[in-house]
Design an enzyme around this catalytic site. Structure first.
Site, mmCIF file in Angstrom:
data_model
loop_
_atom_site.group_PDB
_atom_site.id
_atom_site.type_symbol
_atom_site.label_atom_id
_atom_site.label_comp_id
_atom_site.label_asym_id
_atom_site.label_seq_id
_atom_site.Cartn_x
_atom_site.Cartn_y
_atom_site.Cartn_z
ATOM 1 N N ARG A 153 19.923 -22.115 -8.418
ATOM 2 C CA ARG A 153 20.723 -21.869 -9.646
ATOM 3 C C ARG A 153 19.938 -21.430 -10.976
ATOM 4 O O ARG A 153 18.787 -21.197 -10.871
ATOM 5 C CB ARG A 153 21.728 -23.235 -9.776
ATOM 6 C CG ARG A 153 22.502 -23.360 -8.683
ATOM 7 C CD ARG A 153 23.588 -24.262 -9.017
ATOM 8 N NE ARG A 153 23.158 -25.776 -9.039
ATOM 9 C CZ ARG A 153 22.681 -26.791 -8.137
ATOM 10 N NH1 ARG A 153 22.786 -26.119 -6.882
ATOM 11 N NH2 ARG A 153 22.100 -27.789 -8.313
ATOM 12 N N GLU A 206 0.815 -1.213 -0.143
ATOM 13 C CA GLU A 206 0.004 -0.041 0.064
ATOM 14 C C GLU A 206 0.954 1.319 -0.030
ATOM 15 O O GLU A 206 0.741 2.193 -0.934
ATOM 16 C CB GLU A 206 -0.830 -0.103 1.277
ATOM 17 C CG GLU A 206 -1.745 -1.123 1.253
ATOM 18 C CD GLU A 206 -1.148 -2.401 2.170
ATOM 19 O OE1 GLU A 206 -1.946 -2.814 2.793
ATOM 20 O OE2 GLU A 206 -0.076 -2.622 2.110
ATOM 21 N N CYS A 256 -0.265 0.781 7.542
ATOM 22 C CA CYS A 256 -0.563 1.280 6.189
ATOM 23 C C CYS A 256 -2.047 1.760 6.360
ATOM 24 O O CYS A 256 -2.318 2.565 5.397
ATOM 25 C CB CYS A 256 -0.785 -0.239 5.202
ATOM 26 S SG CYS A 256 0.768 -0.873 4.987
ATOM 27 N N SER A 290 7.940 -41.236 6.074
ATOM 28 C CA SER A 290 7.716 -40.799 7.463
ATOM 29 C C SER A 290 6.649 -39.580 7.490
ATOM 30 O O SER A 290 5.787 -39.382 8.506
ATOM 31 C CB SER A 290 9.302 -40.449 8.208
ATOM 32 O OG SER A 290 9.841 -41.514 8.092
ATOM 33 N N GLY A 327 14.729 -38.696 0.202
ATOM 34 C CA GLY A 327 14.472 -39.863 -0.400
ATOM 35 C C GLY A 327 13.227 -40.567 -0.066
ATOM 36 O O GLY A 327 12.264 -39.894 0.500
ATOM 37 N N SER A 364 19.748 -42.240 -9.741
ATOM 38 C CA SER A 364 18.456 -41.318 -10.238
ATOM 39 C C SER A 364 18.845 -40.312 -10.894
ATOM 40 O O SER A 364 17.656 -39.575 -11.390
ATOM 41 C CB SER A 364 17.740 -40.988 -8.866
ATOM 42 O OG SER A 364 18.695 -40.155 -8.009
ATOM 43 N N ALA A 401 10.294 -36.725 -7.704
ATOM 44 C CA ALA A 401 10.399 -36.888 -9.214
ATOM 45 C C ALA A 401 10.407 -38.273 -9.697
ATOM 46 O O ALA A 401 11.595 -39.298 -8.974
ATOM 47 C CB ALA A 401 11.488 -36.252 -9.649
ATOM 48 N N LEU A 437 21.944 -27.719 -2.949
ATOM 49 C CA LEU A 437 20.578 -27.287 -2.349
ATOM 50 C C LEU A 437 20.509 -26.018 -2.581
ATOM 51 O O LEU A 437 19.800 -25.127 -1.785
ATOM 52 C CB LEU A 437 20.386 -27.847 -0.966
ATOM 53 C CG LEU A 437 20.234 -29.289 -0.841
ATOM 54 C CD1 LEU A 437 19.962 -29.528 0.617
ATOM 55 C CD2 LEU A 437 19.155 -29.897 -1.611
#
Length: 370
Positions: free
Chosen positions: A215, A58, A92, A311, A305, A176, A162, A212
């Site tokens: 990029r 705002e 605001c 879990s 994994g 993998s 994936a 991790l």
């Protein structure tokens, strides 16, 4: 003059669009966009909350007004209820009241108990017409992590998987790389940039030694890197412990290892080490996420994994699933959910599919756990 509902719809869509400028940059604050328009639907000014600690949407919109603007007939469209308290920036609501705007359209109330309902109330008490609920569902989807964090104090958890068409995330030997294509992998980095943290287990850390980080020249900050290492056996030579971003690394281990020489060595290099209790199945994941929430982490994307995925699912901790499906078949391999086998159909884990989209040759399915 265009129909007022049509104008409200169009302007709020624009506000939602520009709110995404803050994606990956404002958390644990929400993404917010604001548009100021005249009665004919012409945009006078717009702004977004683009940086944590920076101006709210705002205030940004008001600062972008052409000199001498008369706002007596203008409407402000904002994707989240304006704040009415002093935080890192002034309220605001005060700026809106002072501007002379007489109508404000709000997509949704702020779930923050400090604000919720009070910002709208203050505007109405100042004689401003306030309309709430235009594109509310879209606004809630945009800030789903913020809303969950405000209500629970714990992060919103996205599980990213994936897999092949026949449901495997790796060959039996663990190979993998790469199941999905380049564009899907690039999109994963885009998803990382929208989360406060990315999490993996010790097995993935040891097998893949991932960075991790974000990029592919994707804008946004690198997320915190959360590693679960129950027995504190990971080598201290891994990228997450040695690269230039190691102060972004958070390691969780069993309480018994918290005062060990290795824990102190990692802490001396800039890695944050937390101890949590252990359960028969491993580290107490509820305690892990509570700790992350206590330190302002509102969203976590899990890239671990099968063991970690199972879990999280078993304990009901997954809120959202990003499932990448590659047009390949292995015929055998490691399944991400084999350990969740049920005996009866009515025991199945049930999701609501939100959308599917093609990312190059791969499909990404987004779903929410019921």
């Amino acid at each position: 003059m265009i129909d007022i509902e049509e104008r409200d719809d169009t302007m709020m869509r624009r506000a939602l669009q520009i709110a995404t400028r803050g994606q990956g940059l404002v958390s644990p604050n929400p993404m917010v966009g604001a548009v100021i328009a005249d009665p004919d639907g012409r945009i006078i000014a717009e702004g977004a909350h683009e940086q944590y600690g920076g101006p709210h949407a705002e205030a940004a919109a008001l600062a972008n007004l052409p000199e001498g603007s008369d706002l007596g007939q203008a409407t402000m469209y904002v994707t989240l209820e304006p704040c009415n308290h002093h935080g890192k920036t002034p309220p605001c609501t005060e700026a809106i009241i002072a501007s002379g705007i007489r109508r404000v359209v709000v997509a949704m109330r702020d779930p923050n108990p400090i604000v919720s309902g009070q910002g709208n109330k203050q505007l109405r008490e100042a004689g401003i017409e306030v309309v709430v609920g235009v594109h509310e569902a879209d606004a809630k989807r945009l800030n789903e992590a913020y809303i969950h964090f405000m209500k629970t104090g714990s992060p919103f958890i996205t599980l990213k998987v994936a897999q092949t068409l026949d449901g495997f995330i790796a060959l039996p030997n663990g190979e993998s790389q790469w199941i999905t294509g380049l564009l899907a992998r690039e999109h994963t980095h885009r998803l990382r940039a929208t989360n406060d943290a990315v999490m993996i287990g010790a097995g993935t850390a040891l097998h893949d030694n991932p960075a991790l980080t974000v990029r592919f020249d994707i804008p946004g900050r690198n997320p915190k890197r959360v590693i679960l290492d129950e027995h504190l056996h990971l080598p201290d030579t891994l990228q997450v412990f040695t690269d230039q971003f190691r102060t972004n690394t958070i390691l969780f281990t069993d309480n018994d290892h918290l005062e060990s020489d290795k824990a102190h060595l990692l802490q001396a290099t800039g890695v944050t080490v937390y101890g949590v209790h252990r359960t028969p199945r491993g580290l107490n994941l509820n305690e892990v996420f509570t700790t992350l929430g206590d330190h302002g982490i509102a969203s976590v994307m899990v890239e671990g994994g099968a063991q970690l995925a199972e879990s999280l699912m078993r304990e009901g901790l997954v809120h959202k699933l990003n499932l990448f499906i590659a047009p390949k078949m292995f015929g055998h391999g490691i399944s991400p959910f084999k350990g969740l086998a049920v005996e009866h159909v009515d025991e199945a884990y049930h999701f609501t599919i939100y959308k599917t989209e093609m990312i190059g040759e791969d499909m990404m399915l987004t779903a929410y756990l019921k």
